[in-house]
Design a protein around this motif. Sequence first.
Motif, short mmCIF file in Angstrom:
data_model
loop_
_atom_site.label_atom_id
_atom_site.label_comp_id
_atom_site.label_asym_id
_atom_site.label_seq_id
_atom_site.Cartn_x
_atom_site.Cartn_y
_atom_site.Cartn_z
N GLY A 6 -0.49 34.19 -35.88
CA GLY A 6 0.97 34.41 -35.75
C GLY A 6 1.77 33.95 -36.47
O GLY A 6 1.81 33.14 -37.68
N VAL A 83 -0.93 39.02 -36.29
CA VAL A 83 0.28 39.55 -36.54
C VAL A 83 0.39 41.06 -36.25
O VAL A 83 -0.84 41.63 -36.62
CB VAL A 83 1.09 39.26 -38.13
CG1 VAL A 83 1.30 37.75 -38.19
CG2 VAL A 83 -0.13 39.86 -39.07
N ARG A 84 1.18 41.93 -36.05
CA ARG A 84 1.23 43.33 -35.75
C ARG A 84 1.19 43.94 -37.24
O ARG A 84 0.46 44.97 -37.33
CB ARG A 84 2.39 43.51 -35.03
CG ARG A 84 2.61 45.43 -34.77
CD ARG A 84 3.77 45.48 -34.26
NE ARG A 84 4.97 44.96 -34.51
CZ ARG A 84 5.80 45.45 -35.26
NH1 ARG A 84 5.55 46.70 -35.75
NH2 ARG A 84 6.88 45.10 -35.64
N MET A 85 1.84 43.51 -38.28
CA MET A 85 1.73 44.20 -39.55
C MET A 85 2.29 43.12 -40.60
O MET A 85 3.06 42.45 -40.46
CB MET A 85 2.98 45.25 -39.29
CG MET A 85 2.91 46.03 -40.73
SD MET A 85 4.21 47.67 -40.36
CE MET A 85 5.65 46.81 -39.42
N TYR A 148 5.75 39.55 -42.51
CA TYR A 148 4.64 39.59 -41.40
C TYR A 148 5.67 39.80 -40.00
O TYR A 148 6.70 39.31 -39.96
CB TYR A 148 4.03 38.29 -41.42
CG TYR A 148 3.17 38.08 -42.68
CD1 TYR A 148 1.88 38.44 -42.71
CD2 TYR A 148 3.62 37.42 -43.74
CE1 TYR A 148 1.17 38.51 -43.88
CE2 TYR A 148 2.94 37.09 -45.06
CZ TYR A 148 1.89 37.61 -44.69
OH TYR A 148 0.92 37.65 -46.15
N TYR A 149 5.11 40.79 -39.49
CA TYR A 149 5.97 41.02 -37.94
C TYR A 149 5.12 40.88 -36.89
O TYR A 149 3.65 41.13 -36.91
CB TYR A 149 6.49 42.40 -38.02
CG TYR A 149 7.43 42.81 -38.98
CD1 TYR A 149 8.71 42.56 -38.80
CD2 TYR A 149 7.15 43.23 -40.25
CE1 TYR A 149 9.66 42.72 -39.69
CE2 TYR A 149 8.03 43.27 -41.37
CZ TYR A 149 9.23 43.26 -41.08
OH TYR A 149 10.23 43.42 -42.19
N ALA A 150 5.60 40.26 -35.85
CA ALA A 150 4.65 39.93 -34.57
C ALA A 150 4.71 41.37 -33.67
O ALA A 150 5.66 42.20 -33.79
CB ALA A 150 5.30 39.00 -33.87
#
Length: 150
Positions: A6, A83-85, A148-150
């Motif tokens: 994360g 992480v989502r992306m 990086y995106y959550a």
Amino acid sequence: MTTVTGLEGIRALAGQDLGTGDWMQMTQERINAFADATGDHQWIHVDVERAKNGPFGTTIAHGFLTLSLIPTLSRGTTRIEGVRMAINYGLNRVRFPAPVRVGARIRAKVKNLSIVDVEGGVHVVNEVTVEIEGEAKPACVAEQVARYYA
């Protein structure tokens, strides 16, 4: 290899040396494939016979080939989970201090320069130094930027 989870895990990497990847040998086949993919068939890269009498005594990898291998060369340093992306956001400063001769082995050394919060994620800048085995100067030094995106 360091594994983090994360955005909090990524933030904890701020300012740290992130490790060194595995060695990779630069082959003429890889150089030729890159020349075919990019249309850059300059003789110092692909003409083995002519390059023997050239400034490097052999063929050399394209600088952009070395640069494009950074994700592969860095693979063994840090693993980010949860992480989502992840997005390749680009590069800042890039230099090619020394040529990579065919047959040479290269690897990446990664150090975090900054981690800044952005809407929904983090903006990460890492300095990547591509070392050449047995050489004093690196093949490439680049600031790689990712988000990086959550």
